[in-house]
Design a protein around this motif. Structure first.
Motif, PDB file in Angstrom:
ATOM      1  N   ALA A 112      83.024  58.229  30.434  1.00 50.83           N
ATOM      2  CA  ALA A 112      84.452  58.170  30.736  1.00 50.83           C
ATOM      3  C   ALA A 112      85.052  56.827  30.361  1.00 50.83           C
ATOM      4  CB  ALA A 112      84.689  58.457  32.210  1.00 50.83           C
ATOM      5  N   LEU A 113      84.290  55.760  30.514  1.00 55.64           N
ATOM      6  CA  LEU A 113      84.792  54.418  30.230  1.00 55.64           C
ATOM      7  C   LEU A 113      84.446  53.936  28.833  1.00 55.64           C
ATOM      8  CD1 LEU A 113      83.936  52.671  33.636  1.00 55.64           C
ATOM      9  CD2 LEU A 113      86.120  53.639  32.914  1.00 55.64           C
ATOM     10  N   GLY A 114      83.450  54.571  28.202  1.00 55.93           N
ATOM     11  CA  GLY A 114      83.016  54.118  26.893  1.00 55.93           C
ATOM     12  C   GLY A 114      82.338  52.768  26.938  1.00 55.93           C
ATOM     13  N   ALA A 115      81.723  52.465  28.077  1.00 56.75           N
ATOM     14  CA  ALA A 115      81.029  51.191  28.262  1.00 56.75           C
ATOM     15  C   ALA A 115      79.931  51.392  29.293  1.00 56.75           C
ATOM     16  CB  ALA A 115      82.004  50.108  28.725  1.00 56.75           C
ATOM     17  N   VAL A 116      79.114  50.384  29.454  1.00 57.87           N
ATOM     18  CA  VAL A 116      78.055  50.426  30.457  1.00 57.87           C
ATOM     19  C   VAL A 116      78.610  49.957  31.795  1.00 57.87           C
ATOM     20  CG1 VAL A 116      75.873  49.356  31.183  1.00 57.87           C
ATOM     21  CG2 VAL A 116      76.145  50.166  28.831  1.00 57.87           C
ATOM     22  N   VAL A 117      78.269  50.666  32.855  1.00 52.55           N
ATOM     23  CA  VAL A 117      78.570  50.219  34.214  1.00 52.55           C
ATOM     24  C   VAL A 117      77.264  49.779  34.857  1.00 52.55           C
ATOM     25  CG1 VAL A 117      80.662  51.563  34.561  1.00 52.55           C
ATOM     26  CG2 VAL A 117      78.441  52.629  34.980  1.00 52.55           C
ATOM     27  N   ALA A 118      77.347  48.815  35.757  1.00 56.14           N
ATOM     28  CA  ALA A 118      76.116  48.275  36.327  1.00 56.14           C
ATOM     29  C   ALA A 118      76.374  47.687  37.702  1.00 56.14           C
ATOM     30  CB  ALA A 118      75.534  47.204  35.397  1.00 56.14           C
ATOM     31  N   LEU A 119      75.285  47.530  38.436  1.00 56.55           N
ATOM     32  CA  LEU A 119      75.260  46.770  39.675  1.00 56.55           C
ATOM     33  C   LEU A 119      74.254  45.635  39.484  1.00 56.55           C
ATOM     34  CD1 LEU A 119      75.174  49.677  42.268  1.00 56.55           C
ATOM     35  CD2 LEU A 119      77.061  48.095  41.932  1.00 56.55           C
ATOM     36  N   GLY A 120      74.529  44.514  40.110  1.00 61.18           N
ATOM     37  CA  GLY A 120      73.602  43.402  39.990  1.00 61.18           C
ATOM     38  C   GLY A 120      73.940  42.298  40.973  1.00 61.18           C
ATOM     39  N   TYR A 121      72.984  41.416  41.198  1.00 55.29           N
ATOM     40  CA  TYR A 121      73.174  40.270  42.083  1.00 55.29           C
ATOM     41  C   TYR A 121      73.558  39.056  41.246  1.00 55.29           C
ATOM     42  CZ  TYR A 121      71.156  42.946  45.904  1.00 55.29           C
ATOM     43  OH  TYR A 121      70.925  43.907  46.864  1.00 55.29           O
ATOM     44  N   VAL A 122      74.642  38.403  41.653  1.00 50.12           N
ATOM     45  CA  VAL A 122      75.184  37.276  40.906  1.00 50.12           C
ATOM     46  C   VAL A 122      75.446  36.120  41.870  1.00 50.12           C
ATOM     47  CG1 VAL A 122      77.067  36.468  39.426  1.00 50.12           C
ATOM     48  CG2 VAL A 122      76.238  38.829  39.211  1.00 50.12           C
ATOM     49  N   ARG A 123      75.112  34.928  41.425  1.00 53.17           N
ATOM     50  CA  ARG A 123      75.282  33.745  42.261  1.00 53.17           C
ATOM     51  C   ARG A 123      76.711  33.221  42.199  1.00 53.17           C
ATOM     52  NH1 ARG A 123      70.694  31.495  44.097  1.00 53.17           N
ATOM     53  NH2 ARG A 123      71.769  29.507  44.436  1.00 53.17           N
ATOM     54  N   ASP A 124      77.086  32.477  43.272  1.00 52.49           N
ATOM     55  CA  ASP A 124      78.362  31.749  43.272  1.00 52.49           C
ATOM     56  C   ASP A 124      78.344  30.729  42.130  1.00 52.49           C
ATOM     57  OD1 ASP A 124      79.263  33.071  45.518  1.00 52.49           O
ATOM     58  OD2 ASP A 124      78.607  31.529  46.911  1.00 52.49           O
ATOM     59  N   PRO A 125      79.487  30.440  41.511  1.00 47.70           N
ATOM     60  CA  PRO A 125      80.815  31.014  41.728  1.00 47.70           C
ATOM     61  C   PRO A 125      81.124  32.153  40.757  1.00 47.70           C
ATOM     62  CG  PRO A 125      81.035  29.105  40.325  1.00 47.70           C
ATOM     63  CD  PRO A 125      79.551  29.278  40.581  1.00 47.70           C
ATOM     64  N   TYR A 126      80.077  32.760  40.197  1.00 47.07           N
ATOM     65  CA  TYR A 126      80.277  33.768  39.147  1.00 47.07           C
ATOM     66  C   TYR A 126      80.414  35.187  39.701  1.00 47.07           C
ATOM     67  CZ  TYR A 126      78.675  29.902  36.243  1.00 47.07           C
ATOM     68  OH  TYR A 126      78.542  28.685  35.630  1.00 47.07           O
ATOM     69  N   ASN A 127      80.334  35.355  41.022  1.00 51.50           N
ATOM     70  CA  ASN A 127      80.412  36.701  41.598  1.00 51.50           C
ATOM     71  C   ASN A 127      81.822  37.017  42.083  1.00 51.50           C
ATOM     72  OD1 ASN A 127      80.444  35.057  43.870  1.00 51.50           O
ATOM     73  ND2 ASN A 127      78.323  35.531  44.453  1.00 51.50           N
ATOM     74  N   ARG A 128      82.802  36.642  41.302  1.00 54.46           N
ATOM     75  CA  ARG A 128      84.199  36.913  41.615  1.00 54.46           C
ATOM     76  C   ARG A 128      84.772  37.873  40.575  1.00 54.46           C
ATOM     77  NH1 ARG A 128      82.328  34.586  45.303  1.00 54.46           N
ATOM     78  NH2 ARG A 128      83.000  32.637  46.280  1.00 54.46           N
ATOM     79  N   PRO A 129      85.684  38.768  40.971  1.00 52.43           N
ATOM     80  CA  PRO A 129      86.294  39.678  39.992  1.00 52.43           C
ATOM     81  C   PRO A 129      86.906  38.911  38.827  1.00 52.43           C
ATOM     82  CG  PRO A 129      86.884  40.346  42.214  1.00 52.43           C
ATOM     83  CD  PRO A 129      86.190  39.018  42.338  1.00 52.43           C
ATOM     84  N   GLY A 130      86.614  39.386  37.622  1.00 57.99           N
ATOM     85  CA  GLY A 130      87.130  38.733  36.428  1.00 57.99           C
ATOM     86  C   GLY A 130      86.170  37.740  35.809  1.00 57.99           C
ATOM     87  N   ALA A 131      85.115  37.367  36.521  1.00 58.05           N
ATOM     88  CA  ALA A 131      84.145  36.433  35.955  1.00 58.05           C
ATOM     89  C   ALA A 131      83.488  37.056  34.727  1.00 58.05           C
ATOM     90  CB  ALA A 131      83.090  36.067  36.990  1.00 58.05           C
ATOM     91  N   VAL A 132      83.357  36.279  33.669  1.00 60.58           N
ATOM     92  CA  VAL A 132      82.787  36.763  32.416  1.00 60.58           C
ATOM     93  C   VAL A 132      81.366  36.231  32.273  1.00 60.58           C
ATOM     94  CG1 VAL A 132      83.011  36.796  29.912  1.00 60.58           C
ATOM     95  CG2 VAL A 132      85.051  36.885  31.342  1.00 60.58           C
ATOM     96  N   LEU A 133      80.421  37.152  32.078  1.00 64.86           N
ATOM     97  CA  LEU A 133      79.009  36.825  31.955  1.00 64.86           C
ATOM     98  C   LEU A 133      78.477  37.416  30.668  1.00 64.86           C
ATOM     99  CD1 LEU A 133      78.051  37.793  35.619  1.00 64.86           C
ATOM    100  CD2 LEU A 133      78.592  35.503  34.793  1.00 64.86           C
ATOM    101  N   THR A 134      77.182  37.251  30.452  1.00 65.71           N
ATOM    102  CA  THR A 134      76.514  37.837  29.296  1.00 65.71           C
ATOM    103  C   THR A 134      75.257  38.546  29.774  1.00 65.71           C
ATOM    104  OG1 THR A 134      77.302  36.056  27.858  1.00 65.71           O
ATOM    105  CG2 THR A 134      75.489  37.396  27.036  1.00 65.71           C
ATOM    106  N   ALA A 135      75.065  39.784  29.292  1.00 63.40           N
ATOM    107  CA  ALA A 135      73.841  40.550  29.563  1.00 63.40           C
ATOM    108  C   ALA A 135      73.215  40.864  28.224  1.00 63.40           C
ATOM    109  CB  ALA A 135      74.167  41.826  30.326  1.00 63.40           C
ATOM    110  N   GLY A 136      72.110  40.197  27.902  1.00 64.09           N
ATOM    111  CA  GLY A 136      71.551  40.335  26.558  1.00 64.09           C
ATOM    112  C   GLY A 136      72.526  39.747  25.558  1.00 64.09           C
TER     113      GLY A 136
END
Length: 313
Positions: free
Chosen positions: A277-301
């Motif tokens: 439906a989204l055409g992207a991967v959805v995921a759950l994960g544990y993220v440390r402060d201060p990166y666990n805020r909505p809008g934070a941009v990370l890299t997976a692979g």
């Protein structure tokens, strides 16, 4: 996009959850024992009511999650297939002079679920009652209807004798429920941000990190692991949190894939799936402060990942 996936998102789907553990607790001390062993308020439950709760160890680590359903003469504990035996053995360790008996009823009982935005319509067509409150139950002859969900969508579970499963499943299909696969259910579960014990929840984490506040009653009194939970909560010492993520990729990363923020490891994926439906991967994960805020941009692979919600559903 499969028909089962579409039904879970847009209509009503049929899921076979019969592998889930079902443990019946009887005896005069059953409520007192479960109240002292779980994170939620068992003593306030009345017949026909239920709650979601966790079992913790003395270090506050999550051992299992449970749906606790209350009846006149017993409590029914519903848990993941992987924690069925673990739950029984853990509770039995604490039955000393208590009048409590635990019976594993998993092999005798089946669980069929109807989940999706039109689930209640399916129940109406087959003449089944639809409990209104979360975890509430209603009797339907020899069958039990509970307002529960494995995917985070609107849902109702039928708990019934295994000999009756095929007949009910056929009736639900005739009423319009579309059979969904475990893969369909897992994708929608992650889309909806619903964590699952064995993937997103484990003994590695504490309830404060998982942010499962719906499983926690803050004023219930003592329970195993409470000291750690309250100490962490009062001091605000939570440095990583379970969050919902969107990853711009077609292939979901494996569990344990590091999440990078500014080229340093700040978290990890616990479960991921491609969302048609989204055409992207959805995921759950544990993220440390201060990166666990909505809008934070990370890299997976090699893919960009963004935090879309700061807590699970």
């Amino acid at each position: 996009m499969t028909e089962g996936y579409r039904a879970l998102r847009e209509a009503a789907a049929l899921l076979d959850l019969s592998a889930r553990g079902k443990i019946r607790a009887t005896g005069e001390d059953r409520v007192r024992l479960l109240h002292a062993m779980t994170t939620n308020h068992i003593e306030q439950l009345k017949p026909g009511e239920g709650c979601y709760a966790l079992l913790l160890n003395a270090q506050g680590r999550m051992l299992a999650d449970l749906n606790v359903l209350c009846f006149e003469d017993h409590l029914l504990l519903d848990t993941e297939p992987e924690t069925r035996e673990k739950v029984r053995l853990h509770l039995e360790r604490y039955i000393i002079a208590d009048d409590v008996a635990l019976e594993d009823a998993t092999d005798a009982l089946a669980t069929l679920a109807v989940e999706g935005p039109k689930a209640a319509e399916i129940l109406a067509r087959v003449g089944a009652p639809a409990p209104e409150a979360p975890q509430a139950t209603s009797a339907w002859g020899d069958r039990l209807v509970a307002r529960l969900s494995a995917t985070g969508a609107e849902g109702f579970w039928f708990i019934l004798p295994r000999s009756d499963k095929d007949e009910l499943a056929a009736g639900l299909r005739r009423a319009g429920a579309v059979e969904a696969s475990p893969e369909d259910a897992r994708t929608v579960r992650i889309e909806n941000g619903r964590p699952r014990y064995g993937e997103d929840l484990s003994e590695r984490f504490i309830i404060n990190e998982a942010q499962l506040w719906r499983a926690l009653h803050f004023n219930k009194g003592c329970y195993l692991g409470q000291e750690i939970v309250e100490r962490v909560r009062s001091r605000g010492q939570v440095h990583r949190r379970l969050v919902r993520l969107r990853i711009e990729a077609a292939v979901p990363p494996a569990a344990g894939t590091p999440l990078l923020g500014e080229e340093k490891a700040v978290g990890e994926i616990t479960s991921a799936a491609f969302s048609p439906a989204l055409g992207a991967v959805v995921a759950l994960g544990y993220v440390r402060d201060p990166y666990n805020r909505p809008g934070a941009v990370l890299t997976a692979g090699e893919a960009a990942a963004s935090v879309v919600a700061a807590e699970p559903a």
